[in-house]
Design a protein around this motif. Structure first.
Motif, mmCIF file in Angstrom:
data_model
loop_
_atom_site.group_PDB
_atom_site.id
_atom_site.type_symbol
_atom_site.label_atom_id
_atom_site.label_comp_id
_atom_site.label_asym_id
_atom_site.label_seq_id
_atom_site.Cartn_x
_atom_site.Cartn_y
_atom_site.Cartn_z
ATOM 1 N N TYR A 69 0.836 -1.202 0.000
ATOM 2 C CA TYR A 69 0.000 0.000 0.000
ATOM 3 C C TYR A 69 0.868 1.248 0.000
ATOM 4 O O TYR A 69 2.079 1.181 0.249
ATOM 5 C CB TYR A 69 -0.930 -0.009 1.223
ATOM 6 C CG TYR A 69 -0.216 0.094 2.551
ATOM 7 C CD1 TYR A 69 -0.032 1.325 3.162
ATOM 8 C CD2 TYR A 69 0.290 -1.039 3.180
ATOM 9 C CE1 TYR A 69 0.636 1.431 4.379
ATOM 10 C CE2 TYR A 69 0.956 -0.947 4.384
ATOM 11 C CZ TYR A 69 1.128 0.295 4.987
ATOM 12 O OH TYR A 69 1.804 0.400 6.177
ATOM 13 N N VAL A 70 0.222 2.394 -0.240
ATOM 14 C CA VAL A 70 0.895 3.696 -0.205
ATOM 15 C C VAL A 70 0.929 4.180 1.238
ATOM 16 O O VAL A 70 -0.112 4.428 1.847
ATOM 17 C CB VAL A 70 0.162 4.729 -1.088
ATOM 18 C CG1 VAL A 70 0.844 6.097 -0.994
ATOM 19 C CG2 VAL A 70 0.098 4.251 -2.529
ATOM 20 N N ALA A 71 2.146 4.314 1.793
ATOM 21 C CA ALA A 71 2.294 4.787 3.170
ATOM 22 C C ALA A 71 2.348 6.306 3.234
ATOM 23 O O ALA A 71 1.983 6.908 4.245
ATOM 24 C CB ALA A 71 3.557 4.195 3.791
ATOM 25 N N LYS A 101 4.814 0.430 1.427
ATOM 26 C CA LYS A 101 5.081 -0.538 2.491
ATOM 27 C C LYS A 101 4.202 -1.763 2.296
ATOM 28 O O LYS A 101 3.213 -1.717 1.560
ATOM 29 C CB LYS A 101 4.799 0.072 3.871
ATOM 30 C CG LYS A 101 5.789 1.134 4.290
ATOM 31 C CD LYS A 101 5.519 1.614 5.717
ATOM 32 C CE LYS A 101 6.550 2.629 6.157
ATOM 33 N NZ LYS A 101 6.300 3.084 7.550
ATOM 34 N N ASN A 102 4.564 -2.854 2.979
ATOM 35 C CA ASN A 102 3.694 -4.028 2.962
ATOM 36 C C ASN A 102 2.913 -4.108 4.273
ATOM 37 O O ASN A 102 3.092 -3.279 5.166
ATOM 38 C CB ASN A 102 4.478 -5.316 2.669
ATOM 39 C CG ASN A 102 5.453 -5.704 3.759
ATOM 40 O OD1 ASN A 102 5.292 -5.361 4.935
ATOM 41 N ND2 ASN A 102 6.487 -6.438 3.383
ATOM 42 N N VAL A 130 9.013 -1.451 0.768
ATOM 43 C CA VAL A 130 9.052 -2.353 -0.389
ATOM 44 C C VAL A 130 9.913 -1.726 -1.488
ATOM 45 O O VAL A 130 9.578 -0.659 -2.001
ATOM 46 C CB VAL A 130 7.626 -2.614 -0.922
ATOM 47 C CG1 VAL A 130 7.670 -3.499 -2.155
ATOM 48 C CG2 VAL A 130 6.754 -3.238 0.165
ATOM 49 N N SER A 131 11.020 -2.387 -1.835
ATOM 50 C CA SER A 131 11.848 -1.899 -2.932
ATOM 51 C C SER A 131 11.553 -2.696 -4.191
ATOM 52 O O SER A 131 11.113 -3.844 -4.124
ATOM 53 C CB SER A 131 13.337 -1.990 -2.576
ATOM 54 O OG SER A 131 13.725 -3.333 -2.447
ATOM 55 N N GLY A 132 11.756 -2.082 -5.346
ATOM 56 C CA GLY A 132 11.534 -2.749 -6.626
ATOM 57 C C GLY A 132 10.087 -2.809 -7.071
ATOM 58 O O GLY A 132 9.760 -3.537 -8.002
ATOM 59 N N ASN A 154 12.985 2.596 -4.682
ATOM 60 C CA ASN A 154 14.379 2.294 -4.368
ATOM 61 C C ASN A 154 14.466 1.455 -3.090
ATOM 62 O O ASN A 154 13.444 0.981 -2.584
ATOM 63 C CB ASN A 154 15.189 3.597 -4.255
ATOM 64 C CG ASN A 154 14.684 4.511 -3.143
ATOM 65 O OD1 ASN A 154 13.965 4.082 -2.245
ATOM 66 N ND2 ASN A 154 15.051 5.772 -3.209
ATOM 67 N N THR A 155 15.662 1.270 -2.575
ATOM 68 C CA THR A 155 15.831 0.425 -1.388
ATOM 69 C C THR A 155 15.169 1.013 -0.152
ATOM 70 O O THR A 155 14.950 0.312 0.824
ATOM 71 C CB THR A 155 17.333 0.176 -1.097
ATOM 72 O OG1 THR A 155 17.994 1.433 -1.035
ATOM 73 C CG2 THR A 155 17.965 -0.678 -2.181
#
Length: 105
Positions: A5-7, A29-30, A36-38, A58-59
């Motif tokens: 989701y969008v944090a 984020k999950n 969450v990267s990528g 990004n990372t």
């Protein structure tokens, strides 16, 4: 399968004599609260600039999605239209925010 989701969506603008460009910085984020990267973030701009954009987190779980430079005053509105990454499902109902805007005076 993890839900993502969008944090956060942070808006910033950069103005020079050629006009104003706006960047929406989207944090993904999950469901466990991990960044969450990528992930591919798709979005759309409306208002002073209209168009579809996409970028990859990004990372730090952040994707920066920008407009072209536009002259004039008014609002730039950014909306996340989708997020994709293998093994996860985008769940908009978890979003802290889905749309954000910034106004050029």
């Amino acid at each position: 399968t993890l839900q993502i989701y969008v944090a956060n969506i942070a808006m910033s603008m950069n103005t020079n004599k050629k006009g104003t460009a706006v960047t929406a910085t989207v944090t993904v984020k999950n469901q466990n609260g991990a960044l969450v990267s990528g992930a591919r973030v798709n979005g759309s701009w409306s208002g002073l600039y209209a168009g579809n954009v996409s970028g990859t987190t990004n990372t730090s779980g952040v994707a920066a999605l920008s407009t072209a430079r536009v002259r004039g005053s008014g609002s730039f509105i950014f909306t996340v239209t989708g997020i994709t990454i293998s093994g996860s499902t985008y769940t908009p109902s978890l979003n802290v925010e889905t749309t954000d805007s910034i106004t050029v005076p």
